[in-house]
Design an enzyme around this catalytic site. Structure first.
Site, short mmCIF file in Angstrom:
data_model
loop_
_atom_site.label_atom_id
_atom_site.label_comp_id
_atom_site.label_asym_id
_atom_site.label_seq_id
_atom_site.Cartn_x
_atom_site.Cartn_y
_atom_site.Cartn_z
N GLY A 141 -4.62 -14.72 1.56
CA GLY A 141 -4.62 -13.86 2.73
C GLY A 141 -6.02 -13.53 3.21
O GLY A 141 -6.25 -13.37 4.42
N SER A 196 0.81 -1.22 0.00
CA SER A 196 0.00 0.00 0.00
C SER A 196 0.84 1.27 0.00
O SER A 196 1.93 1.32 0.57
CB SER A 196 -0.93 0.01 1.21
OG SER A 196 -1.82 -1.08 1.18
N GLU A 238 -6.77 -5.86 3.31
CA GLU A 238 -6.72 -6.97 2.33
C GLU A 238 -7.96 -7.01 1.45
O GLU A 238 -8.48 -8.07 1.11
CB GLU A 238 -6.47 -8.30 3.04
CG GLU A 238 -5.10 -8.35 3.69
CD GLU A 238 -4.57 -9.75 3.91
OE1 GLU A 238 -4.93 -10.66 3.15
OE2 GLU A 238 -3.77 -9.92 4.84
#
Length: 458
Positions: free
Chosen positions: A318, A200, A439
């Site tokens: 994830g 990010s 996520e």
């Protein structure tokens, strides 16, 4: 154990169905009396197999053994192997005996104690799927997810470190790393080196591939120079290695994105001050600046320009990990609230016995179970190589909703004491909120689910 591919009953082809009027609605009549292989039912009340089909199915082996084999091969997704149960129980015991006594202290101090991180490595929780030859536990994906869930029942701040480390970095190296990278990092990732997933940026959150961090190749192509800033990077304070995504050529857009394994001690890396967060306060979340960081070409993960593909694929795994975290939070809320409801009395009646309360905790328990089934099913799909993108998004979306609901309701059930820091219910309430954000936000999950559904109906 191989799954049983033969169904118990043969499906009746639509082409063979024909309207048949019978004296009784439930009467079964053969469409073709000469073959006696298909039966037609005028209602949906009963599905009865042809006796000849049943005889044929069991002709080659005894009835009891065939039924037993089918049962063993089609176990519920909530049933685990001995190894999986052992790992789950070990994580549960360690979380309650070692982690729980320091949860409040770490939350107040906004940092994870070094001895807790060391304990995660010593118990094998940080190398769940890393092969034993590299010093890992050599377990499966479901085992890793169960560890995340059990740790989350006590402290989601610690579980997120384990989740990111196992489902993102470790697996990325296992799947796409060269032999050189595997030999260099897997032994350390399994034993003493925390990893961080640096994706990010200020301008690339949900639009992850709008990143501006650059990796420019040297004139001779032997190394790259990384420059840029990453934000909201979990585990960054404790990290010994960063899995960094950077663009080697912005004109290529997302096809220029490349993944690098960067040693945290490399000159030019600066980890900023941890963010002051609503929840998961013991988990370090910091900005990370890369200022002319030199990275050798051998530290590229996979192939140049395929970083975006690796990122998309690994984040799907994830998301199942985040779902497990959210389920753990919901269960942790139940672990606090239910004993209170059973012990406390008002007007001479236990709180748990009031019908209004029964309906509430029964509803939450049902939703937790649904999230469990979805999560464990997604795990099994991933393990056997089935597509699971839609299921991963569904379970991440749903589990985050269930966790929020369970956390909120548990505080209501606990009354005034639930609103204080005397119990950990308020911490779970704060910790769960990010489940609908990181996520992949809930809206992104809905978009992914909708896209897959439209593809199925084309």
């Amino acid at each position: 154990m191989k799954p049983c591919n033969m169904p118990f009953f043969r499906t009746i082809p639509f082409s063979k169905l024909a309207p048949v009027r019978t004296k009784h609605e439930h009467t079964l009549r053969p469409f073709n009396s000469s073959t006696n292989s298909h039966y037609i039912c005028r209602t949906a009340r009963h599905v009865v197999p042809s006796k000849s089909l049943v005889r044929a199915f069991f002709a080659s082996r005894p009835y009891e053994s065939s039924v037993q084999n089918s049962i063993e091969q089609r176990m519920p997704v909530t049933r685990f192997t001995e190894d999986e149960e052992m790992v789950r129980d070990a994580a549960r015991q360690w979380a309650n005996d070692v982690l729980k006594p320091v949860v409040r202290e770490m939350d107040n101090e906004c940092q994870t104690k070094p001895e807790i991180v060391q304990g995660l490595f010593e118990n094998g929780f940080m190398g769940m799927e890393i092969p034993e030859e590299f010093g890992g536990s050599g377990m499966n994906f479901t085992s890793a997810i169960l560890v995340v869930e059990e740790l989350s029942r006590v402290d989601p701040s610690v579980s997120i470190m384990v989740d990111i480390h196992n489902t993102l970095t470790n697996n990325a190296v296992r799947f796409w790393g060269s032999d050189c990278l595997k030999n260099k990092w897997l032994p350390r990732l399994a034993t003493d080196c925390v990893s961080s997933f640096a994706l990010s940026e200020a301008g690339s959150g949900t639009d992850a591939f709008a990143m501006r961090t650059m990796a420019l190749p040297s004139p001779d192509g032997s190394y790259y120079i990384l420059n840029g800033e990453k934000l909201w990077i979990s585990n960054s304070k404790e990290a010994g290695v960063f899995l960094v995504f950077a663009n080697i050529d912005t004109s290529l857009k997302h096809k220029g994105i490349t993944a690098f394994m960067v040693d945290a001690t490399t000159e030019g890396i600066h980890v900023g001050k941890p963010e002051r967060k609503l929840g998961l306060r013991a988990s370090s979340t910091c900005p990370v600046v890369f200022d002319n960081v030199k990275v050798d070409v051998v530290d590229i993960l996979g192939e140049v320009g395929l970083g975006y593909k690796y990122c998309i694929n690994i984040l799907n795994e994830g998301r199942i990990g985040i779902a497990a975290q959210q389920i753990g939070i919901a269960k942790g809320c139940f672990d606090i609230a239910m004993p209170y409801l059973i012990e406390r009395k008002q007007f001479g009646t236990r709180l748990a016995d009031f019908q209004g309360m029964e309906h509430q905790y029964a509803q939450i328990a049902s939703e937790i179970h649904a999230a469990e089934v979805m999560t464990y099913n997604a795990c099994r799909m991933k393990e056997i190589g089935m597509p699971f993108v839609k299921e991963a998004s569904m379970v991440k979306l749903f589990a985050s909703q269930v966790a929020e609901k369970a956390a909120s309701k548990s505080i209501e059930w606990l009354g005034g004491v639930g609103f204080t820091k005397e119990l950990l219910a308020e911490k779970f309430f704060r910790d769960c909120k990010v489940g609908s954000i990181y996520e992949g936000t809930s809206n992104i999950q809905l978009q992914t689910i909708a896209k897959r559904i439209k593809e199925e109906y084309r």
